[in-house]
Design an enzyme around this catalytic site. Structure first.
Site, PDB file in Angstrom:
ATOM      1  CG  HIS A 288      10.771   2.618   3.007  1.00 53.13           C
ATOM      2  ND1 HIS A 288      11.282   3.834   2.605  1.00 53.13           N
ATOM      3  CD2 HIS A 288       9.429   2.777   3.047  1.00 53.13           C
ATOM      4  CE1 HIS A 288      10.294   4.685   2.417  1.00 53.13           C
ATOM      5  NE2 HIS A 288       9.149   4.065   2.665  1.00 53.13           N
TER       6      HIS A 288
ATOM      7  CG  HIS B  81       4.478   3.183   4.581  1.00 55.85           C
ATOM      8  ND1 HIS B  81       4.588   4.466   5.081  1.00 55.85           N
ATOM      9  CD2 HIS B  81       5.314   3.118   3.511  1.00 55.85           C
ATOM     10  CE1 HIS B  81       5.444   5.149   4.330  1.00 55.85           C
ATOM     11  NE2 HIS B  81       5.903   4.358   3.374  1.00 55.85           N
TER      12      HIS B  81
ATOM     13  CE  LYS C 138      10.875   8.857   4.184  1.00 59.03           C
ATOM     14  NZ  LYS C 138       9.771   7.938   3.938  1.00 59.03           N
TER      15      LYS C 138
ATOM     16  CG  HIS D  38       9.351  11.057  -0.152  1.00 60.60           C
ATOM     17  ND1 HIS D  38       8.463  10.011  -0.250  1.00 60.60           N
ATOM     18  CD2 HIS D  38       9.185  11.776  -1.291  1.00 60.60           C
ATOM     19  CE1 HIS D  38       7.785  10.100  -1.382  1.00 60.60           C
ATOM     20  NE2 HIS D  38       8.212  11.169  -2.037  1.00 60.60           N
TER      21      HIS D  38
ATOM     22  CG  HIS E 203      10.757   5.493  -1.952  1.00 61.75           C
ATOM     23  ND1 HIS E 203      11.056   6.782  -2.312  1.00 61.75           N
ATOM     24  CD2 HIS E 203       9.965   5.590  -0.847  1.00 61.75           C
ATOM     25  CE1 HIS E 203      10.473   7.607  -1.470  1.00 61.75           C
ATOM     26  NE2 HIS E 203       9.812   6.914  -0.580  1.00 61.75           N
TER      27      HIS E 203
ATOM     28  CG  ASP F  93       7.376   2.978  -0.157  1.00 65.58           C
ATOM     29  OD1 ASP F  93       6.976   3.229   0.994  1.00 65.58           O
ATOM     30  OD2 ASP F  93       7.251   3.768  -1.103  1.00 65.58           O
TER      31      ASP F  93
HETATM   32  O1  DOR Z   1       3.403   5.422  -2.548  1.00 68.00           O
HETATM   33  C1  DOR Z   1       3.671   5.805  -1.423  1.00 68.00           C
HETATM   34  N1  DOR Z   1       2.908   5.471  -0.367  1.00 68.00           N
HETATM   35  N2  DOR Z   1       4.736   6.579  -1.257  1.00 68.00           N
HETATM   36  C2  DOR Z   1       5.017   7.159  -0.078  1.00 68.00           C
HETATM   37  O2  DOR Z   1       5.967   7.879  -0.002  1.00 68.00           O
HETATM   38  C3  DOR Z   1       4.111   6.968   1.084  1.00 68.00           C
HETATM   39  C4  DOR Z   1       3.334   5.737   0.954  1.00 68.00           C
HETATM   40  C5  DOR Z   1       2.183   5.661   1.939  1.00 68.00           C
HETATM   41  O3  DOR Z   1       2.379   5.979   3.116  1.00 68.00           O
HETATM   42  O4  DOR Z   1       1.088   5.283   1.532  1.00 68.00           O
HETATM   43 ZN    ZN Z   2       7.380   4.893   2.083  1.00 67.09          ZN
END
Ligand code: DOR
Ligand code: ZN
Length: 357
Positions: free
Chosen positions: A17, A19, A106, A143, A181, A254
């Protein structure tokens, strides 16, 4: 007294997981993830989101274009995810699987977090898609927070279990679900009580910190993520299950980059950046409870098995050596990115892939 472990060689890890964002952000995020992980599940909450297999293929190419050219980094493999909308069809699921590129879908409840506005408002409109995913074995990544304004932010995960997830699992008992998460003992207990089709990822920040770290002595925006850090008793249970060796729990950092000025802000963004050194953070957490022997299951075995993918064949070595987390990294448009634990000391250093002691 037993001797402290000084080095640890484990199967190379994956991140289930992360980004990475898009365009110029990839210049920062992709080298970081490729230096630590062999594979990564790349979250689809771009602007606009990764909604189709075509989008996923194109995004994957943009990621690959930013992988450093050395032979070690080149082994990095991005695993793609579709962003669930109420317009997705069973045929789209078939096409996604046939592409060989898409490994999951997702579910963002609309409004739950960063770039979730296009997410799902009425989950009942996704029934046909879930049935198809169940029959084809494509995992649903969740989520897990309700989004109603009247629900307290600290209760949103528990309410999601009771109001959404429980019913989803009854309807689709064979659907593979990753509860992403997780942040509460309620979620950990729930996952344990379910069949082997239900697993969970846990972030380093939810293992190492609790809401006191976020709020006591002043608001610390770099600890702000969603789902929000909970009380210490939840942190302890998460640490317990993550380090237990139970195959239902695995790594998912995450890691979520937001430029420093957007976090140190009157309306700060949610997300902790940990990609360049996430493995050190997990080692720190496991070491804190004397469970380093289970680190490998969590970081390198359990996730691959859940996804039905081969476990990596090469190794990585960690050494007990104190080092300081950088204050920041360069980020898009001459901005900076402040990582989790910026400027603080960590006990475990990860040697570059291919190095041993
Ligand atoms: O803290 C987070 N940041 N939680 C999420 O679900 C998305 C993520 C983000 O994309 O910045
Ligand atoms: Zn995330």
């Amino acid at each position: 007294m037993t001797e402290q472990i000084q080095t640890l060689t484990i199967t190379a890890p994956d991140d289930w997981h992360i980004h990475l964002r898009d365009n110029d952000a990839l210049k920062t995020t992709v080298p970081h993830v490729a230096s630590q992980f062999r594979r990564a599940i790349c979250m689809p909450n771009l602007v606009p989101p990764v909604k189709t297999t075509q989008d996923a293929i194109a995004y994957r190419e943009r990621i690959l274009a930013n992988v450093p050219t050395d032979s070690i980094s080149q082994q990095f493999e991005p695993l793609m995810v579709l962003y669930l909308t109420e317009n997705l069809t069973p045929q789209d699921i078939q096409d996604a699987v046939d592409s060989g590129v898409v490994k999951a879908v997702k579910l963002y409840p609309a409004g739950a977090t960063t770039n979730s506005a296009d997410g799902v408002t009425n989950i009942n409109n996704c029934t046909d898609v879930f049935a198809k995913m169940e029959s084809i074995g494509l995992p649903l990544l969740v989520h897990g927070e309700v989004t109603h304004n009247h629900v307290d932010i600290f209760d949103r995960e528990k309410r999601f279990i009771d109001e959404v997830l429980t019913h989803l699992i009854v309807k689709f008992p064979k659907l593979k679900i990753v509860f992403e998460h997780i942040t509460t003992s309620d979620a950990a207990d729930f996952v344990i009580s379910q069949s082997k089709n239900i697993a969970a990822t846990i972030t380093p920040q939810h293992l190492l910190f609790n809401r006191n770290h976020l709020l006591v002595g002043g608001v610390k925006p770099h600890f702000y993520c969603l789902p929000i850090l909970k009380r210490q008793s939840h942190q302890e249970v998460l640490l317990d299950v993550a380090t237990s060796g139970n195959p239902k729990f695995f790594i998912g950092t995450d890691s979520a980059p937001h430029a420093t000025h957007t976090k140190e802000n009157a309306c700060g963004c949610a997300g902790c950046y940990s990609a360049p050194f996430a493995l050190s953070l997990y080692a720190q957490a496991f070491d804190s409870v004397g469970k380093l022997e289970n680190l490998e299951n969590f970081t390198s075995i359990n996730g691959a098995k859940f996804y039905g993918l081969p476990v990596n064949s090469d190794k990585v070595t960690l050494v007990r050596e104190s080092w300081q987390v950088p204050e920041n990294y360069e980020y898009v448009g001459n901005k900076t990115l402040t990582p989790l634990m910026a400027g603080q000391m960590l006990d475990w250093k990860v040697l570059p892939f291919g190095f041993a002691v």
